[in-house]
Design an enzyme around this catalytic site. Structure first.
Site, PDB file in Angstrom:
ATOM      1  N   LYS A  98      37.692-111.959  60.169  1.00 20.69           N
ATOM      2  CA  LYS A  98      36.940-111.595  58.964  1.00 20.69           C
ATOM      3  C   LYS A  98      37.469-110.281  58.380  1.00 20.69           C
ATOM      4  CE  LYS A  98      32.803-114.035  60.518  1.00 20.69           C
ATOM      5  NZ  LYS A  98      31.597-113.901  61.361  1.00 20.69           N
TER       6      LYS A  98
ATOM      7  N   VAL B 130      27.538-126.215  59.332  1.00 14.44           N
ATOM      8  CA  VAL B 130      27.752-125.750  57.947  1.00 14.44           C
ATOM      9  C   VAL B 130      27.939-126.937  56.991  1.00 14.44           C
ATOM     10  CG1 VAL B 130      29.237-124.367  56.444  1.00 14.44           C
ATOM     11  CG2 VAL B 130      28.700-123.554  58.763  1.00 14.44           C
TER      12      VAL B 130
ATOM     13  N   LYS C  19      37.339-119.162  58.586  1.00 16.20           N
ATOM     14  CA  LYS C  19      37.930-117.801  58.641  1.00 16.20           C
ATOM     15  C   LYS C  19      39.246-117.773  59.386  1.00 16.20           C
ATOM     16  CE  LYS C  19      34.388-117.468  61.626  1.00 16.20           C
ATOM     17  NZ  LYS C  19      33.521-118.289  61.457  1.00 16.20           N
TER      18      LYS C  19
ATOM     19  N   ASP D 115      36.462-113.206  66.188  1.00 12.26           N
ATOM     20  CA  ASP D 115      35.783-113.607  64.950  1.00 12.26           C
ATOM     21  C   ASP D 115      35.758-112.435  63.951  1.00 12.26           C
ATOM     22  OD1 ASP D 115      33.715-115.558  63.612  1.00 12.26           O
ATOM     23  OD2 ASP D 115      32.690-113.624  63.693  1.00 12.26           O
TER      24      ASP D 115
ATOM     25  N   GLY E  65      28.806-115.211  56.200  1.00  8.35           N
ATOM     26  CA  GLY E  65      27.859-116.268  55.804  1.00  8.35           C
ATOM     27  C   GLY E  65      27.322-116.142  54.400  1.00  8.35           C
TER      28      GLY E  65
ATOM     29  N   GLY F 211      21.136-119.920  70.855  1.00  9.14           N
ATOM     30  CA  GLY F 211      22.146-120.636  70.076  1.00  9.14           C
ATOM     31  C   GLY F 211      23.038-119.724  69.254  1.00  9.14           C
TER      32      GLY F 211
END
Ligand code: HSE
Length: 429
Positions: free
Chosen positions: A206, A15, A106, A202, A135, A188
């Site tokens: 969020k 990022v 996050k 995750d 994103g 990936g």
């Protein structure tokens, strides 16, 4: 007059690298379209090879965080390191020097936003985190500046691309979980240790951030009920498909007079629901507001450039707005004050049992459900056993019922000689 804004980037991973390239490549464009000259003054990363790969000029390579925060030419610090350790330390150092922080982190925002925002307020600087959730999809800006006319009563999101990719492969190609995970790792999407994604951490971070903003109430991530996808079976996905359901890992937030409920778990939704069509690594968030009715935002939830798009949108926002936007939580003092979080929530259920294929079993099963106050919508036996008394799958779809009633009924069946409960999946309309 054009405004000049100096930025620093901490961490040149996927990022951070995407952000660096976007800022450098689009500098002229932002000058023309936003009337602001955004200059990368400093980049902090120990990896010399990565700095070289991205062509960071020698004079922009910072030696330490102290050097970055002491630099008067830097107005905005971008944090793209991740995690809560060093990233939080660096963010606090920047805020204490009055630098506005833009972060994609996050976990840090979910766990520490109260503490960080207090420091930001004291030092009259901003803390922005569009890139922390979903994103490139501008969900945070939408909640802050697009749908703020509404009481948001509900949100349902596919906020993790890795798990959505795995479930899509299980649904469309009939792959089992292990095979679909391997494919996600080869592409990936999933990491070598996929726990953070597949066990729903995750999505939990969020959901805690998004529901906090949507409901104007800090929702600690510890209040989110979390279940991942690692024990989802391809058999249930296939049966669901036959009866008109698609399985998704949903992040669900509901806000009513009774309180707030927040949960992340595999969920069957009708295959005609807009979220059911969100496939592969794509993300989407579906919102319901009292004036707005329903909307859905859809797009890429990860990747260098989609996430950089979110980071840079915060940088431009901070650079072009003199008034700083802080959170609007009613429980700012302590996260848990003044708010009721519901844990015994209601849902419809898909339940798969393995039962003896013999007379009287259906009556016993429905008796247990009835005694626990659970109303059945549909009951289906899948096939029949070749031998009398052999095991067969029995599928039950319930009306909306309390979580604890289902837990009691499942325990009763498992303790009986009728059969065993093999899968329990919540159903949302
Ligand atoms: N690992 C996340 C996902 C992306 O698979 O969606 C970063 O939040």
């Amino acid at each position: 007059m054009k405004k000049r804004v100096g930025v620093a980037i901490l961490g040149l991973g996927v990022v951070g690298g995407g952000t660096y390239k976007t800022l450098v490549d689009h500098r002229e464009f932002y000058l023309k379209t936003q009337n602001v000259d955004i200059v990368v003054e400093a980049v902090l990363d120990k990896n010399r090879a990565r700095l070289q790969e991205l062509g960071v000029p020698e004079e922009c390579i910072a030696g330490s965080i102290a050097e970055v925060v002491a630099n008067p030419a830097i107005d905005i610090v971008i944090e793209t390191i991740g995690g809560v350790g060093i990233a939080k330390e660096f963010v606090m150092a920047a805020l204490k020097e009055g630098k506005t922080v833009v972060t994609a982190n996050k976990e840090m925002i979910s766990k520490c936003s109260h503490e960080l925002e207090r420091i930001a307020r004291r030092n009259n600087c901003g803390l922005y985190y569009e890139a922390s959730c979903v994103g490139g999809v501008p969900i945070i800006r939408t909640l802050l500046d697009g749908v703020q006319a509404n009481h948001i009563t509900e949100m349902m999101g596919i906020v993790n691309g890795t798990t959505n990719y795995i479930l899509t492969k299980m649904t469309q190609d009939g792959k089992d979980y292990a095979e679909a995970l391997k494919e996600a790792q080869a592409l990936g999407y999933a990491e070598f240790d996929p726990t953070n994604d597949v066990e729903g951490f995750d999505s939990t971070y969020k959901l805690s951030i998004l529901s906090s903003m949507a409901f104007h109430t800090k929702v600690p991530y510890t209040k989110v009920h979390r279940e991942g996808i690692s024990s989802v079976s391809v058999q249930d996905i296939a049966i669901g498909k036959e009866i008109g359901y698609t399985l998704k890992l949903l992040a669900i937030g509901k806000n009513s007079e009774n309180g707030i409920e927040v949960r992340v778990h595999p969920t069957f939704i009708p295959s005609a629901h807009p979220l059911a069509g969100v496939s592969d690594a794509y993300n989407a968030v579906y919102l319901r507001g009292d004036a707005l009715d329903d909307i859905m935002l859809y797009g890429k939830g990860a990747g260098a450039f989609p996430t950089a798009s979110a980071v840079v949108s915060d940088v431009i926002y901070a650079a072009t707005h003199s008034e700083i936007k802080y959170s609007t939580y009613k429980n700012t003092a302590t996260a848990e004050s003044k708010v009721k979080f519901i844990s015994d929530f209601s849902s419809a259920y898909y339940i798969r049992l393995s039962v003896d294929d013999k007379a009287g079993v259906l009556a016993k099963v429905s008796g247990i459900f009835g005694r626990n106050g659970i109303s059945i919508v549909e009951i289906m036996q899948k096939g029949s056993s070749s031998e009398d008394g052999g095991r067969v799958p029995l599928i039950i779809i319930t009306h909306k019922t309390k979580e604890n009633s289902v837990k009691n009924a499942v325990a009763k069946i498992n303790a009986s000689d009728i059969g065993t409960v093999e899968a329990v999946i919540r159903v949302e309309a």
